[in-house]
Design an enzyme around this catalytic site. Structure first.
Site, PDB file in Angstrom:
ATOM      1  N   SER A  36      45.532  48.243  59.996  1.00 43.94           N
ATOM      2  CA  SER A  36      45.956  47.270  58.981  1.00 43.94           C
ATOM      3  C   SER A  36      44.899  46.188  58.788  1.00 43.94           C
ATOM      4  CB  SER A  36      47.260  46.628  59.448  1.00 43.94           C
ATOM      5  OG  SER A  36      47.473  45.424  58.764  1.00 43.94           O
ATOM      6  N   TYR A  72      52.224  42.127  65.376  1.00 45.88           N
ATOM      7  CA  TYR A  72      51.959  43.322  64.554  1.00 45.88           C
ATOM      8  C   TYR A  72      50.464  43.639  64.552  1.00 45.88           C
ATOM      9  CZ  TYR A  72      51.251  46.120  60.342  1.00 45.88           C
ATOM     10  OH  TYR A  72      50.866  47.096  59.459  1.00 45.88           O
TER      11      TYR A  72
HETATM   12  N1  LIG Z   1      52.159  49.038  53.045  1.00 48.70           N
HETATM   13  C1  LIG Z   1      51.155  48.237  53.421  1.00 48.70           C
HETATM   14  O1  LIG Z   1      50.765  47.322  52.684  1.00 48.70           O
HETATM   15  C2  LIG Z   1      50.451  48.471  54.735  1.00 48.70           C
HETATM   16  C3  LIG Z   1      49.344  47.666  55.018  1.00 48.70           C
HETATM   17  C4  LIG Z   1      48.672  47.870  56.216  1.00 48.70           C
HETATM   18  C5  LIG Z   1      49.104  48.837  57.101  1.00 48.70           C
HETATM   19  N2  LIG Z   1      50.193  49.587  56.817  1.00 48.70           N
HETATM   20  C6  LIG Z   1      50.609  50.609  57.794  1.00 48.70           C
HETATM   21  O2  LIG Z   1      50.746  51.851  57.126  1.00 48.70           O
HETATM   22  C7  LIG Z   1      51.777  52.617  57.736  1.00 48.70           C
HETATM   23  C8  LIG Z   1      52.811  53.024  56.695  1.00 48.70           C
HETATM   24  O3  LIG Z   1      53.316  51.836  56.113  1.00 48.70           O
HETATM   25  P1  LIG Z   1      54.399  51.823  54.955  1.00 48.70           P
HETATM   26  O4  LIG Z   1      54.056  50.697  54.062  1.00 48.70           O
HETATM   27  O5  LIG Z   1      54.574  53.178  54.430  1.00 48.70           O
HETATM   28  O6  LIG Z   1      55.672  51.367  55.799  1.00 48.70           O
HETATM   29  P2  LIG Z   1      57.148  51.993  55.867  1.00 48.70           P
HETATM   30  O7  LIG Z   1      57.927  51.068  56.735  1.00 48.70           O
HETATM   31  O8  LIG Z   1      57.654  52.259  54.502  1.00 48.70           O
HETATM   32  O9  LIG Z   1      56.903  53.366  56.600  1.00 48.70           O
HETATM   33  C9  LIG Z   1      56.933  53.544  57.989  1.00 48.70           C
HETATM   34  C10 LIG Z   1      57.949  54.616  58.297  1.00 48.70           C
HETATM   35  O10 LIG Z   1      57.918  54.849  59.699  1.00 48.70           O
HETATM   36  C11 LIG Z   1      59.241  55.016  60.153  1.00 48.70           C
HETATM   37  N3  LIG Z   1      59.260  54.656  61.574  1.00 48.70           N
HETATM   38  C12 LIG Z   1      59.159  53.430  62.129  1.00 48.70           C
HETATM   39  N4  LIG Z   1      59.191  53.516  63.459  1.00 48.70           N
HETATM   40  C13 LIG Z   1      59.307  54.846  63.758  1.00 48.70           C
HETATM   41  C14 LIG Z   1      59.394  55.576  64.947  1.00 48.70           C
HETATM   42  N5  LIG Z   1      59.403  54.976  66.145  1.00 48.70           N
HETATM   43  N6  LIG Z   1      59.480  56.925  64.884  1.00 48.70           N
HETATM   44  C15 LIG Z   1      59.509  57.566  63.685  1.00 48.70           C
HETATM   45  N7  LIG Z   1      59.451  56.917  62.520  1.00 48.70           N
HETATM   46  C16 LIG Z   1      59.338  55.571  62.556  1.00 48.70           C
HETATM   47  C17 LIG Z   1      60.102  54.123  59.291  1.00 48.70           C
HETATM   48  O11 LIG Z   1      61.444  54.580  59.206  1.00 48.70           O
HETATM   49  C18 LIG Z   1      59.381  54.201  57.950  1.00 48.70           C
HETATM   50  O12 LIG Z   1      59.994  55.177  57.111  1.00 48.70           O
HETATM   51  C19 LIG Z   1      52.344  51.760  58.851  1.00 48.70           C
HETATM   52  O13 LIG Z   1      51.700  52.120  60.049  1.00 48.70           O
HETATM   53  C20 LIG Z   1      51.953  50.356  58.440  1.00 48.70           C
HETATM   54  O14 LIG Z   1      51.851  49.513  59.551  1.00 48.70           O
HETATM   55  C21 LIG Z   1      50.875  49.438  55.640  1.00 48.70           C
END
Ligand SMILES: NC(=O)c1ccc[n+]([C@@H]2O[C@H](COP(=O)([O-])OP(=O)(O)OC[C@H]3O[C@@H](n4cnc5c(N)ncnc54)[C@H](O)[C@@H]3O)[C@@H](O)[C@H]2O)c1
Length: 364
Positions: free
Chosen positions: A151, A176
């Site tokens: 991230s 985080y």
């Molecule tokens: N969206 C953003 O702007 C952004 C920015 C930087 C990093 N990220 C990273 O990208 C990745 C995806 O993010 P996103 O925006 O799609 O978030 P999101 O919350 O929509 O997706 C994450 C998914 O992981 C699932 N999850 C959480 N813990 C879990 C576990 N222990 N076992 C199985 N499933 C689990 C959740 O149910 C969710 O559906 C994450 O790692 C997030 O930290 C996202």
């Protein structure tokens, strides 16, 4: 440019967090563009935000599967923190490429709910690394590439912009961010020790249809619809990289197909096949400009009426402690290695979000 050394045709790909915003969009893109791909998805479907959005995304995937019968899709509801389950998945399906997107996201939530960050982001990620390590047991080909989400929050309150993967990121300012930086460190150690090709991707504020309700553009939309007030920090004088989800997914797809090189160092020992890239727009947008375009698109999509009084629903307030005025990604390494740079304009991206919002919440 890197040569693609993994062809996804006939390959088994494990996507964790597959009901999540980025995960589901990745699965959809792989189904639509890759022939005969086998995708295994795992997600614990937690209720950090409205689960109906996760269910909606799974339905979209099921539709795409029906249109691409040469490919296959298997969804497993479970947690990556469940070591026995992860080992069983690796033993049964033997994924060649693993994309770890499952995580507890959100900076603010980590203040009140730290446990879940340790469980999903640290224990869960460790289980994935261990399973990758053991995928090579008994001379098996094993995992050819582990790609995982990091991230932009790892840059903490760094002042120098654009943020570069060459910059020091040793001062996280949230739990985080600390878990994401830890993922990069753990991946480095496992790449070095077990020669696992791994690539970490630092995403910069991703937005789009069926996105995350905990993020500003979605929250603003909900508040405006409910006649509540939105707060714009630093009087709107913040600049951020907003990255449209399709651009992120295109970046992940390209990265999946080209691993960091495996080579030996001067000491004859393997140099870790390890890389980290930024994926962001490299084009910071002023927060006020962002809100302005969002307003226009919400009216255009008929989420809000044409005569909506935005001025009375908007409050410009000072900076929050720890906020940084300008952040954006240096994406030169991604461009050099993968010939790719996000290009969707804010107008185009927010238009798609507004249209989806209308369909999902109002056209029922
Ligand atoms: N969206 C953003 O702007 C952004 C920015 C930087 C990093 N990220 C990273 O990208 C990745 C995806 O993010 P996103 O925006 O799609 O978030 P999101 O919350 O929509 O997706 C994450 C998914 O992981 C699932 N999850 C959480 N813990 C879990 C576990 N222990 N076992 C199985 N499933 C689990 C959740 O149910 C969710 O559906 C994450 O790692 C997030 O930290 C996202």
């Amino acid at each position: 440019m890197k040569n693609s050394n993994i062809k996804l045709k006939n390959k088994t790909v494990l996507v964790t967090g597959s009901s999540g915003f980025i995960g589901a969009n990745l699965v959809l893109e792989l189904l639509r563009t890759q022939q005969s791909i086998k995708i295994i998805g795992i997600d614990n479907m937690n209720d950090y935000y409205d689960v109906s959005i996760k269910k909606y995304r799974l339905k979209q995937i099921e539709k795409a599967v029906a249109e691409h019968p040469e490919s296959s899709w298997k969804f497993i509801k479970g947690s990556i923190a469940d070591k026995a389950l992860i080992n069983e998945i690796f033993e049964t399906y033997k994924p060649s490429v693993v994309v770890n997107l499952a995580a507890q996201a959100g900076v603010r939530y980590s203040i009140t709910n730290p446990d879940v960050y340790i469980e999903s982001n640290l224990i869960g990620f460790y289980n994935i690394l261990e399973a990758c390590r053991h995928s090579y047991d008994n001379g098996q080909t094993g995992v050819e590439h582990l790609v995982y989400a990091s991230s932009s929050s790892v840059y903490g309150s760094n002042k120098k912009v654009p943020y570069s993967t060459e910059d020091k990121v040793d001062n996280p300012v949230s739990l985080y961010a600390a878990t994401k930086k830890s993922n990069e460190l753990l991946a480095h150690a496992y790449s070095k020790l077990y020669n696992i090709p791994s690539t970490g991707l630092r995403f910069f504020t991703v937005y789009g249809p069926a996105g995350r309700p905990d993020m500003a553009y979605f929250g603003f939309t909900n508040k405006l619809r409910n006649n509540e007030t939105i707060y714009i920090f630093n009087y709107g004088n913040c600049k951020r990289d907003f990255t449209y989800v399709d651009d992120i997914v295109e970046g992940i797809k390209r990265v999946m197909q080209a691993t960091p090189e495996k080579k030996l160092g001067e000491d004859g020992l393997p140099i870790p096949p390890y890389a980290v890239y930024n994926i962001g727009n490299n084009h910071p947008e002023n927060l006020l400009e962002f809100v302005d375009i969002l307003q226009q698109e919400l009216i255009r999509a008929k989420v809000l009426p044409e005569d909506y009084d935005f001025e009375s629903h908007k409050k410009l307030v000072p900076m929050q402690l720890g906020d940084v005025p300008v952040t954006y990604a240096d994406t030169s390494a991604l461009e050099a290695d993968f010939g790719f740079k996000p290009s969707t304009s804010l107008r185009e991206g927010l238009r798609k979000f507004a249209e989806w919002y209308r369909e999902f919440y109002l056209d029922k």
